[in-house]
Motif scaffolding. Structure first.
Motif, PDB file in Angstrom:
ATOM      1  N   LYS A   1       0.850  -1.191   0.000  1.00  0.00           N
ATOM      2  CA  LYS A   1       0.000   0.000   0.000  1.00  0.00           C
ATOM      3  C   LYS A   1       0.882   1.236   0.000  1.00  0.00           C
ATOM      4  O   LYS A   1       2.063   1.182   0.369  1.00  0.00           O
ATOM      5  N   TRP A   2       0.278   2.316  -0.410  1.00  0.00           N
ATOM      6  CA  TRP A   2       0.971   3.596  -0.393  1.00  0.00           C
ATOM      7  C   TRP A   2      -0.028   4.646   0.032  1.00  0.00           C
ATOM      8  O   TRP A   2      -0.745   5.199  -0.786  1.00  0.00           O
ATOM      9  N   PRO A   3      -0.080   4.930   1.358  1.00  0.00           N
ATOM     10  CA  PRO A   3      -1.039   5.920   1.836  1.00  0.00           C
ATOM     11  C   PRO A   3      -0.594   7.357   1.563  1.00  0.00           C
ATOM     12  O   PRO A   3      -1.269   8.291   1.951  1.00  0.00           O
ATOM     13  N   GLY A   4       0.535   7.510   0.920  1.00  0.00           N
ATOM     14  CA  GLY A   4       1.045   8.846   0.615  1.00  0.00           C
ATOM     15  C   GLY A   4       2.363   9.093   1.302  1.00  0.00           C
ATOM     16  O   GLY A   4       2.754   8.361   2.209  1.00  0.00           O
ATOM     17  N   GLY A   5       3.046  10.114   0.879  1.00  0.00           N
ATOM     18  CA  GLY A   5       4.329  10.469   1.488  1.00  0.00           C
ATOM     19  C   GLY A   5       5.325   9.355   1.312  1.00  0.00           C
ATOM     20  O   GLY A   5       5.439   8.760   0.244  1.00  0.00           O
ATOM     21  N   ASP A   6       6.061   9.064   2.365  1.00  0.00           N
ATOM     22  CA  ASP A   6       7.101   8.037   2.296  1.00  0.00           C
ATOM     23  C   ASP A   6       6.729   6.779   3.056  1.00  0.00           C
ATOM     24  O   ASP A   6       7.599   5.939   3.325  1.00  0.00           O
ATOM     25  N   TYR A   7       5.476   6.624   3.402  1.00  0.00           N
ATOM     26  CA  TYR A   7       4.999   5.417   4.072  1.00  0.00           C
ATOM     27  C   TYR A   7       4.669   4.359   3.035  1.00  0.00           C
ATOM     28  O   TYR A   7       4.677   4.605   1.827  1.00  0.00           O
ATOM     29  N   GLY A   8       4.341   3.182   3.534  1.00  0.00           N
ATOM     30  CA  GLY A   8       3.878   2.125   2.648  1.00  0.00           C
ATOM     31  C   GLY A   8       4.925   1.068   2.392  1.00  0.00           C
ATOM     32  O   GLY A   8       6.054   1.123   2.905  1.00  0.00           O
ATOM     33  N   PHE A   9       4.516   0.068   1.605  1.00  0.00           N
ATOM     34  CA  PHE A   9       5.424  -1.018   1.278  1.00  0.00           C
ATOM     35  C   PHE A   9       4.877  -1.739   0.049  1.00  0.00           C
ATOM     36  O   PHE A   9       3.762  -1.457  -0.410  1.00  0.00           O
ATOM     37  N   GLY A  10       5.655  -2.651  -0.472  1.00  0.00           N
ATOM     38  CA  GLY A  10       5.178  -3.542  -1.524  1.00  0.00           C
ATOM     39  C   GLY A  10       5.043  -2.880  -2.883  1.00  0.00           C
ATOM     40  O   GLY A  10       5.488  -1.753  -3.125  1.00  0.00           O
ATOM     41  N   LEU A  11       4.380  -3.607  -3.785  1.00  0.00           N
ATOM     42  CA  LEU A  11       4.323  -3.186  -5.182  1.00  0.00           C
ATOM     43  C   LEU A  11       3.607  -1.854  -5.368  1.00  0.00           C
ATOM     44  O   LEU A  11       4.008  -1.040  -6.200  1.00  0.00           O
ATOM     45  N   THR A  12       2.571  -1.635  -4.599  1.00  0.00           N
ATOM     46  CA  THR A  12       1.843  -0.378  -4.761  1.00  0.00           C
ATOM     47  C   THR A  12       2.764   0.817  -4.529  1.00  0.00           C
ATOM     48  O   THR A  12       2.774   1.772  -5.308  1.00  0.00           O
ATOM     49  N   LYS A  13       3.559   0.766  -3.486  1.00  0.00           N
ATOM     50  CA  LYS A  13       4.474   1.882  -3.228  1.00  0.00           C
ATOM     51  C   LYS A  13       5.610   1.915  -4.248  1.00  0.00           C
ATOM     52  O   LYS A  13       5.940   2.970  -4.799  1.00  0.00           O
ATOM     53  N   VAL A  14       6.179   0.759  -4.515  1.00  0.00           N
ATOM     54  CA  VAL A  14       7.322   0.687  -5.430  1.00  0.00           C
ATOM     55  C   VAL A  14       6.933   1.221  -6.812  1.00  0.00           C
ATOM     56  O   VAL A  14       7.695   1.957  -7.453  1.00  0.00           O
ATOM     57  N   ASP A  15       5.726   0.858  -7.240  1.00  0.00           N
ATOM     58  CA  ASP A  15       5.267   1.261  -8.568  1.00  0.00           C
ATOM     59  C   ASP A  15       4.791   2.711  -8.587  1.00  0.00           C
ATOM     60  O   ASP A  15       5.269   3.522  -9.392  1.00  0.00           O
ATOM     61  N   GLN A  16       3.909   3.064  -7.675  1.00  0.00           N
ATOM     62  CA  GLN A  16       3.264   4.373  -7.774  1.00  0.00           C
ATOM     63  C   GLN A  16       4.135   5.512  -7.261  1.00  0.00           C
ATOM     64  O   GLN A  16       4.075   6.621  -7.780  1.00  0.00           O
ATOM     65  N   LYS A  17       4.948   5.234  -6.233  1.00  0.00           N
ATOM     66  CA  LYS A  17       5.806   6.322  -5.722  1.00  0.00           C
ATOM     67  C   LYS A  17       7.151   6.357  -6.423  1.00  0.00           C
ATOM     68  O   LYS A  17       7.655   7.415  -6.766  1.00  0.00           O
ATOM     69  N   HIS A  18       7.736   5.177  -6.641  1.00  0.00           N
ATOM     70  CA  HIS A  18       9.110   5.148  -7.151  1.00  0.00           C
ATOM     71  C   HIS A  18       9.210   4.747  -8.628  1.00  0.00           C
ATOM     72  O   HIS A  18      10.317   4.698  -9.174  1.00  0.00           O
ATOM     73  N   ASN A  19       8.102   4.457  -9.273  1.00  0.00           N
ATOM     74  CA  ASN A  19       8.097   4.178 -10.709  1.00  0.00           C
ATOM     75  C   ASN A  19       9.001   3.000 -11.065  1.00  0.00           C
ATOM     76  O   ASN A  19       9.729   3.029 -12.066  1.00  0.00           O
TER      77      ASN A  19
END
Lengths: 235, 189
Positions: free
Chosen positions: A123-141
Motif C-alpha cells: 500500500k501507499w497511503p502517501g508520502g514516504d509510508y507504505g510497502f510492496g508493489l503499490t508503493k514501489v510502482d506508484q511512488k518510485h516508478n
C-alpha cells in the motif's frame, strides 16, 4: 598460379557474400531499426560495462548482458520485454487469500542465492509510508520485474548485504546508454547511471511466506525513478 | 558510486552501527511492555551510545552498551529478564510500549533510509519516548551534516499498519524541512 588465382577469386566471392549477408539479415530492420541513433537502458549485472569512453553494441554480451537482449537491441528493440507483463501479474500461490489485500502476494521468485522472495501488493497511503508493489510502482516508478532483477542480479561485490535481523538490501546499477551507427557495430557510451536499491524482509508471516519487498527506489531519489530505469532491456 | 552506511555495523554490513542495538532494544521493550522499564532514551551521538531505562517506580538507569551486543547481553546490562517473541504489527489500541518497540524494530531494519534514500544526508541521533501524563510522544533526533544542524521529529503512533515505512518518512521529512528545530511528523490521514 592457377590455383592461387582461384583461391583469391573464391576468397573475394566469399567476402562479398559475407558483407552481403549482413545487410540482408538487417534488411527487415532497414531504416531506424537497423541503423542510426538509439538509446536504451541496461542492468550492469557484472559491473563490467565501461562508464567512460565508448564500446560497441556487440560488446554487451561480453559484459554479461544476455545475447538475446543484445540481439533485440541490434534489431532496434530498446524496451525491456517483461515490463508491462510483470507489473500487476498475480502469482500462482497456494496460500489462502490474505484477509488484508495489501498482504496478498503478487510475485514470487528466488534471489541470487536461491532465497524465496515475495512481492506483496502493499500500500501507499502517501508520502514516504507504505510497502510492496503499490508503493514501489506508484511512488518510485519501478516495476515488479525491475525489483526482481535487482535481487537476482545485484552488484557482484557488496550487492546484497544484511541490514537487519531479517532484512537485506540489494543494489544494482542501471545504465542509460546512447548509440549511433549500424546494427551490432553501433558505437555506444553510457550517459547516465542510477543505482537501484531493494530492501527485502525475510521475516515469515502467518501465510508461511516472507514479508518480502519492503521498498525499492533509485538511490538518493525519494520520488520517481526516471522511466529509462524501469525500461531496462534486460529486466 | 553507491550509498554506503556512514559507519557500517560489523554484524550487519549493510546497516549503520546502531542497527543491532536498536533491534536488541526492540526485543527487550517488546518483552517488557507490561511490567519492565521504558527504554526512554537512546542516544547515538558521542563516542558510545547510551540507553536510559525508566522503571515503574520512577527510578532511572543509564547504561553504555556495546552496539554490537546481542539481546541477552543487553538484558544483562539493563538487569531485565525476558525472551524474544514474535509480534504482530501493533494496532491503535495496543499499548504504547509495544508500538515504541515496533518503531525501534523498524528503525533497526531500515538503515538505508539514512544513507541511501534522501537527496541530502541525514543521521539518526536519538530516539526518545515519553509516556508521562499520557503523552505517548516519540521524538527522533536527526542530524543534517550538509547543513550543520539538527532537528527533532515528533509524533505519536496510532495503528502501526498505517505507517509501515516510517523510517523513510522520518528521514525524508527531516531532510526536506527548513531551518527549524522541531518538526511534527506528517502522518497519513
Amino acid at each position: 598460379m592457377q590455383p592461387l588465382r582461384s583461391a583469391v577469386a573464391s576468397a573475394v566471392v566469399m567476402t562479398a557474400c559475407a558483407i552481403a549477408l549482413a545487410p540482408t539479415a538487417a534488411q527487415a530492420d532497414e531504416g531506424p531499426a537497423g541503423k542510426g541513433d538509439m538509446s536504451f537502458s541496461v542492468i550492469d549485472a557484472k559491473s563490467a560495462i565501461p562508464r567512460t569512453g565508448t564500446f560497441q553494441l556487440r560488446d554487451l554480451a561480453r559484459y554479461g548482458v544476455e545475447q538475446k537482449a543484445v540481439n533485440r537491441l541490434a534489431e532496434g528493440r530498446t524496451s525491456g520485454a517483461a515490463d508491462t507483463a510483470e507489473k500487476a501479474a498475480p502469482a500462482a500461490s497456494a496460500a489462502p487469500a490474505a484477509p488484508d489485500p495489501a498482504y496478498s502476494i503478487v510475485g514470487e521468485w528466488k534471489d541470487k542465492d536461491g532465497w524465496d522472495t515475495t512481492m506483496r501488493q502493499g500500500k501507499w497511503p502517501g508520502g514516504d509510508y507504505g510497502f510492496g508493489l503499490t508503493k514501489v510502482d506508484q511512488k518510485h516508478n519501478l516495476s515488479l520485474a525491475a525489483v526482481k532483477a535487482t535481487t537476482k542480479y545485484p552488484r557482484p561485490t557488496g550487492g546484497k548485504k544484511q541490514q537487519g535481523g531479517t532484512s537485506y538490501i540489494y543494489v544494482t546499477d542501471v545504465l542509460h546508454v546512447k548509440c549511433s551507427g549500424w546494427w551490432i557495430f553501433r558505437t555506444c557510451r553510457v550517459v547516465d547511471v542510477k543505482a537501484v536499491d531493494a530492501v527485502v524482509n525475510f521475516r515469515t508471516l502467518r501465510d508461511n511466506k516472507p514479508f518480502g519487498v519492503v521498498t525499492a527506489y533509485c538511490e538518493n531519489t525519494p520520488g520517481r525513478c526516471p522511466d529509462w530505469v524501469r525500461q531496462a532491456i534486460n529486466i | 558510486m553507491g550509498a554506503r552506511p556512514v559507519r557500517p555495523s560489523r554484524r550487519w554490513p549493510g546497516a549503520e552501527w546502531w542497527a543491532p542495538l536498536l533491534a536488541g532494544l526492540a526485543a527487550i521493550q517488546r518483552a517488557g511492555a507490561a511490567s519492565g522499564p521504558l527504554l526512554a532514551a537512546v542516544e547515538l551521538t558521542g563516542e558510545a551510545p547510551t540507553v536510559t531505562a525508566v522503571w515503574p517506580d520512577g527510578s532511572r538507569t543509564t547504561v553504555t552498551p556495546d552496539p554490537e551486543a546481542d539481546t541477552q547481553a543487553l538484558r544483562d546490562l539493563l538487569a531485565v529478564s525476558g525472551t524474544d517473541t514474535d509480534y504482530p504489527t501493533p494496532g491503535a489500541s495496543d499499548p504504547f510500549r509495544l508500538k515504541y518497540a515496533w518503531l525501534l524494530e523498524e528503525l533497526s531494519g531500515a538503515s538505508d533510509a539514512w544513507f541511501a534514500y534522501t537527496e541530502e544526508p541525514v543521521r539518526l541521533l536519538s530516539v526518545r519516548a515519553d509516556e508521562t501524563a499520557g503523552a505517548e510522544d516519540i521524538t527522533v533526533g536527526v542530524g543534517r551534516p550538509g547543513r550543520g544542524d539538527e532537528l527533532s521529529v515528533v509524533f505519536r503512533l496510532g495503528d502501526c499498519e498505517d505507517v509501515i515505512g516510517i523510517p523513510y518518512a522520518i528521514a525524508a521529512q527531516a531532510a526536506g524541512a527548513g531551518p527549524v528545530r522541531v518538526v511534527p511528523l506528517r502522518l497519513p490521514d
